[in-house]
Design a protein around this motif. Structure first.
Motif: not given
Lengths: 159, 129
Positions: B3-10
Motif C-alpha cells: 500500500q502506498a503511503s499517505a504522503v506518496d499518494i498526496r
C-alpha cells in the motif's frame, strides 16, 4: 410529572423533530452533498464549542478538558461522549459517542456513517485543542451500521 | 502490491493537479471527498480549500439528485458558466469529486478531456489510499 418537566420534554421532542426534518430535507434535495454542509456547520460549531468549554469549565489540563466536553455533549443533547482521547504527539483526537443525536435522524436508504455534523464538530474542536489546521475527521464506526457506538478520529489530511 | 503511503499518494495527487494547471488555463483545482473533506488542492490563493471542497461535494450531490429525479442517469460533469469564468466539477471514482476553475475564454473541450482523464487517475489513486 411536573409542569416544568412536561414543558421541557415537549420542547426537546419538538427540537429533535425539527432537526430531523432539516436533516431529511437536506439529504432529499442535495443528496450526498448534504454531508458536506453538515460537516462544515459542524467544524464551525466545534470551534465555538472549544471556546465555550474553555470559558465555562476553565479546564486546566487535557483530562479536565475531556470531562468538560463530555458534560457539554450531554447538556447539549449531542450524545454520550464516553471516551475522548487527545493524542498530541500523533496530532490526533479520537472519540467514542453513544446515542449520537444524528443517529436518530438516520434514513436506512442512505448507506454509510451518518454523523456528519458531529464529525465536523470534533474536527473543529480538535483543531483548536491541538493548535493544528486542516485536520479532517472520519467516522470509523457508526451505530446506524450496527456498532455499539459511533467512533471518530480527527487527524491530518491523508495521515 | 504494497500500500502506498499517505504522503506518496498526496504527492501524486498534487502532481496530477499541477499537470492540469500546466496543460490548461485552469486557475484553481481541488479534490474533495463526496462528504466534503478536502483531499488536495492547487491554484488561486485566497480561496479556502475547505469551502471549495464542500461546495464541490454539494453541487455534485445536488446534480445527482436532479439527474436521478428527472430520469437522466448518471452525471458526467457539472458546468457552471459565470460572468467571470467557468466552474467544472466531475466525479473522481466513487468517493471523490474534482472541481476546477477556468477563465471565460477557456477551451472547455480540452478542459473536459483533461479533467476526465485526470479524474479517472485520481479515483484509482484514492482507491489505493
Amino acid at each position: 410529572m411536573q409542569d416544568g418537566a412536561i414543558r421541557a420534554a415537549r420542547l426537546e421532542i419538538q427540537r429533535r423533530a425539527e432537526t430531523g426534518h432539516l436533516w431529511e430535507a437536506l439529504f432529499t434535495t442535495l443528496g450526498r452533498g448534504a454531508a458536506a454542509i453538515l460537516y462544515q456547520a459542524g467544524v464551525r460549531a466545534g470551534t465555538d464549542t472549544f471556546a465555550f468549554v474553555q470559558a465555562t469549565w476553565k479546564p486546566r489540563d487535557d483530562a479536565e478538558l475531556v470531562r468538560a466536553l463530555g458534560e457539554y455533549f450531554r447538556s447539549a443533547g449531542l450524545g454520550d461522549c464516553r471516551d475522548l482521547r487527545i493524542e498530541r504527539d500523533a496530532i490526533r483526537v479520537r472519540a467514542v459517542v453513544r446515542e449520537a443525536f444524528e443517529v436518530s435522524h438516520h434514513d436506512e436508504s442512505r448507506p454509510g456513517p451518518s454523523c456528519h455534523f458531529l464529525r465536523g464538530l470534533l474536527c473543529g474542536f480538535a483543531e483548536r485543542t491541538l493548535g493544528a489546521s486542516n485536520l479532517v475527521c472520519e467516522e470509523t464506526a457508526c451505530q446506524t451500521a450496527g456498532g455499539e457506538a459511533c467512533a471518530f478520529s480527527a487527524h491530518p489530511l491523508l495521515g | 502490491m504494497p500500500q502506498a503511503s499517505a504522503v506518496d499518494i498526496r504527492h501524486e495527487l498534487e502532481a496530477l493537479l499541477d499537470g492540469v494547471i500546466r496543460s490548461t488555463e485552469c486557475h484553481a483545482i481541488a479534490i474533495a471527498r463526496t462528504d466534503g473533506l478536502v483531499v488536495a488542492h492547487r491554484g488561486a490563493s485566497g480561496l479556502d480549500p475547505r469551502i471549495v471542497a464542500a461546495v464541490a461535494a454539494t453541487i455534485v450531490g445536488a446534480a445527482e439528485v436532479v439527474a436521478q429525479q428527472l430520469g437522466q442517469g448518471e452525471i458526467e460533469e457539472v458546468t457552471i458558466r459565470c460572468t467571470q469564468g467557468r466552474i467544472i466539477a466531475v466525479n473522481a471514482g466513487r468517493e471523490a469529486v474534482v472541481i476546477a476553475l477556468y477563465g471565460k475564454s477557456e477551451n472547455l473541450g480540452l478542459a473536459f478531456l483533461t479533467l476526465g482523464r485526470v479524474a479517472g487517475e485520481i479515483g484509482t489513486l484514492l482507491d489505493r489510499a
